[in-house]
Design an enzyme around this catalytic site. Structure first.
Site, PDB file in Angstrom:
ATOM      1  N   TYR A 154      43.862  43.589  36.383  1.00 38.32           N
ATOM      2  CA  TYR A 154      44.362  43.658  37.574  1.00 38.32           C
ATOM      3  C   TYR A 154      44.105  44.929  38.232  1.00 38.32           C
ATOM      4  CZ  TYR A 154      48.662  43.857  40.675  1.00 38.32           C
ATOM      5  OH  TYR A 154      49.357  44.157  41.990  1.00 38.32           O
ATOM      6  N   ASP A 249      38.915  51.775  36.873  1.00 38.86           N
ATOM      7  CA  ASP A 249      40.278  51.500  37.576  1.00 38.86           C
ATOM      8  C   ASP A 249      41.008  52.391  36.248  1.00 38.86           C
ATOM      9  OD1 ASP A 249      42.824  51.246  38.499  1.00 38.86           O
ATOM     10  OD2 ASP A 249      42.505  49.263  38.760  1.00 38.86           O
ATOM     11  N   LYS A 277      50.162  55.796  39.288  1.00 40.64           N
ATOM     12  CA  LYS A 277      51.112  55.700  38.311  1.00 40.64           C
ATOM     13  C   LYS A 277      51.311  57.308  38.147  1.00 40.64           C
ATOM     14  CE  LYS A 277      50.661  51.012  37.397  1.00 40.64           C
ATOM     15  NZ  LYS A 277      50.077  50.104  37.396  1.00 40.64           N
TER      16      LYS A 277
HETATM   17  C1  LIG Z   1      49.368  49.255  38.547  1.00 43.13           C
HETATM   18  C2  LIG Z   1      47.742  48.996  38.529  1.00 43.13           C
HETATM   19  C3  LIG Z   1      47.436  48.880  39.908  1.00 43.13           C
HETATM   20  C4  LIG Z   1      47.911  48.712  41.045  1.00 43.13           C
HETATM   21  O1  LIG Z   1      48.812  49.956  41.360  1.00 43.13           O
HETATM   22  P1  LIG Z   1      50.129  49.748  42.487  1.00 43.13           P
HETATM   23  O2  LIG Z   1      50.571  51.017  42.691  1.00 43.13           O
HETATM   24  O3  LIG Z   1      51.007  48.928  41.531  1.00 43.13           O
HETATM   25  O4  LIG Z   1      49.650  49.039  43.615  1.00 43.13           O
HETATM   26  C5  LIG Z   1      46.021  48.851  39.904  1.00 43.13           C
HETATM   27  N1  LIG Z   1      45.232  48.843  38.889  1.00 43.13           N
HETATM   28  C6  LIG Z   1      45.591  49.132  37.603  1.00 43.13           C
HETATM   29  C7  LIG Z   1      44.777  49.088  36.299  1.00 43.13           C
HETATM   30  C8  LIG Z   1      47.029  49.069  37.438  1.00 43.13           C
HETATM   31  O5  LIG Z   1      47.528  49.094  36.551  1.00 43.13           O
END
Ligand SMILES: *Cc1c(COP(=O)(O)O)cnc(C)c1O
Length: 438
Positions: A154, A249, A277
């Protein structure tokens, strides 16, 4: 009583139920992000009143040890005094100016000190914005359009990334969500996680069209899937060989699996990294950054446009700076490792003692308990988990005062605020829940 009777829960959740009844008339599913709605476990969500340290308190006065941590950011625990003080102090001087501040440079320097691959970065407001923008700059830099992502990874909800495709085989992207035009995802190629051969095949098919690979260096949005030996290294060498960029990511893994994320643990240097995060300490912050020559594509230095009214705003920067300063102190990751190991070993022992068909996966300060007889290596094997069993387990844990992510396919997080006694209590509740939810 808001949870269905078949969950067997005796928690008093009447106020949550009332609030939920109103919320569903106002917001789709009563929530502002789907997984909060508890669809993965049945029943209704618990409404939170406040949180402090390791605990989260619902509106009916129930207290839980929190392993969700707002889905990752709260690694210090909730309402950490240093972070609260920084945000409160900053707020008295104005919330947002839409003009540069020193705090942005301060947070940038903190991030770069932990991630040497990042020579220049841009702050945004979410992980979604970070990945979306990193791909835009990768495409601008390479002059290519195709990207590769992995099933079950994701990267936020940008159109081009809402593609998972089938298991095992590399496939042309078809959107997962209505509202995403197929034209938007036709350049999104997918492969199974841990399948470097499939990636190589994609490069052989489109040797000069692939701008970048985007990967969660630990896949933490299908439960928790670790990269197999050599997988990330192969992604690095294939991207180099074919002139494509490698994007890590690290929205989830950054400051979570190590101070310097998965790139510190593996020694692999990606071209671009996405953050979110933890870097916002619970306020909305994301960032993307990497090699200077790539980031110089970004406006106003370069032609690639990306902007944000509230990007880098002082409150968010203050929370991020205070969080990173605290987590950088010597010994913090050793403490997290100790806590994480204590918990995961205890859960593994409970799994063994109860004869449960389950897998415990752990790295750094996160873990996942898959109700599956076989090891999980990709999305297809993750999906073979017994989600009904997980749902029963979840409600027993909630009743036992442990707040887990309400889905089999989410990772659990450990914070510095958890002490050994709390972790032992958690293990006790896991064993009880495994016995009663069997
Ligand atoms: C949470 C997450 C996202 C998205 O971040 P948001 O702040 O919710 O838009 C993207 N990549 C990874 C790996 C994530 O865990």
């Amino acid at each position: 009583m808001s949870n269905p009777t078949d969950t067997g829960s005796h928690l008093r959740l009447s106020r949550s139920h009332e609030l939920y009844q109103e919320a569903v008339t106002l917001m789709p599913g009563g929530v502002n992000s789907p997984v909060r709605a508890f669809r993965g476990v049945g029943g209704e969500p618990v409404f939170i009143d406040h949180a402090s340290g390791p605990y989260i308190y619902d509106v009916d006065g129930n207290r839980y040890l929190d392993y969700v941590q707002s889905w990752g950011p709260m690694i210090l625990g909730h309402a950490h005094p240093e972070v609260v003080a920084a945000v409160v102090e900053t707020s008295t001087r104005g919330f947002s100016f839409g003009a540069p501040t020193q705090a942005e440079s301060e947070l940038a320097k903190l991030v770069m000190a932990c991630f040497p691959s990042v020579e220049m970065l841009r702050f945004v407001n979410s992980g979604t914005e970070a990945t979306m923008s990193a791909l835009r700059v990768a495409r601008a830099f390479t002059g290519r359009n195709k990207i590769i992502k992995f099933s079950g990874c994701y990267h936020g909800h940008a159109d081009m990334l809402l593609v998972q495709a089938g298991s095992g085989v590399a496939t042309m992207g078809l959107p997962d969500s209505p509202g995403v035009p197929a034209e938007t995802t036709k350049n999104t190629l997918t492969a199974a996680y841990n399948d470097a051969a499939a990636v190589e095949e994609l490069f052989r098919t489109y040797p000069e069209e692939i701008a970048a690979i985007i990967v969660e260096p630990v896949a933490a949005n299908m439960g928790l899937v670790l990269p197999q030996e050599g997988f990330l290294e192969q992604l690095r060498s294939l991207t180099q060989q074919y002139g494509a960029l490698l994007i890590f990511d690290e929205v989830m893994t950054g400051f979570r699996v190590a101070l310097g994320g998965m790139q510190e643990r593996t020694g692999i240097v990606p071209d671009l990294t996405c953050f979110g995060k933890i870097i916002g300490g619970g306020l909305p912050v994301g960032a993307y950054g990497g090699k200077r020559e790539i980031m110089q594509q970004v406006a106003p230095v370069g032609p690639m446009y990306q902007a944000g009214t509230l990007s880098g705003n002082p409150l968010a920067m203050a929370a991020g700076i205070a969080t990173l300063r605290e987590i950088r102190k010597p010994g913090q990751y050793e403490k997290l490792e100790h806590k994480s190991k204590l918990l995961a070993d205890g859960i593994s022992e409970a799994v063994r003692a109860t004869g449960t068909a389950a897998q415990v996966v752990r790295i750094g300060a996160m873990f996942c308990l898959y109700f599956s007889a076989e090891p999980v290596t990709d999305y297809a094997s993750a999906k073979r988990s017994d989600t009904a069993r997980f749902a029963r387990f979840f409600w027993h844990m909630l009743e036992g005062g442990i707040y887990l992510p309400p889905s089999q396919f989410e990772a659990c997080f450990i914070s510095l605020a958890l002490d050994d006694a709390m972790l032992e209590e958690t293990v006790k509740q896991v064993e009880l829940a495994l016995r009663t939810s069997a």
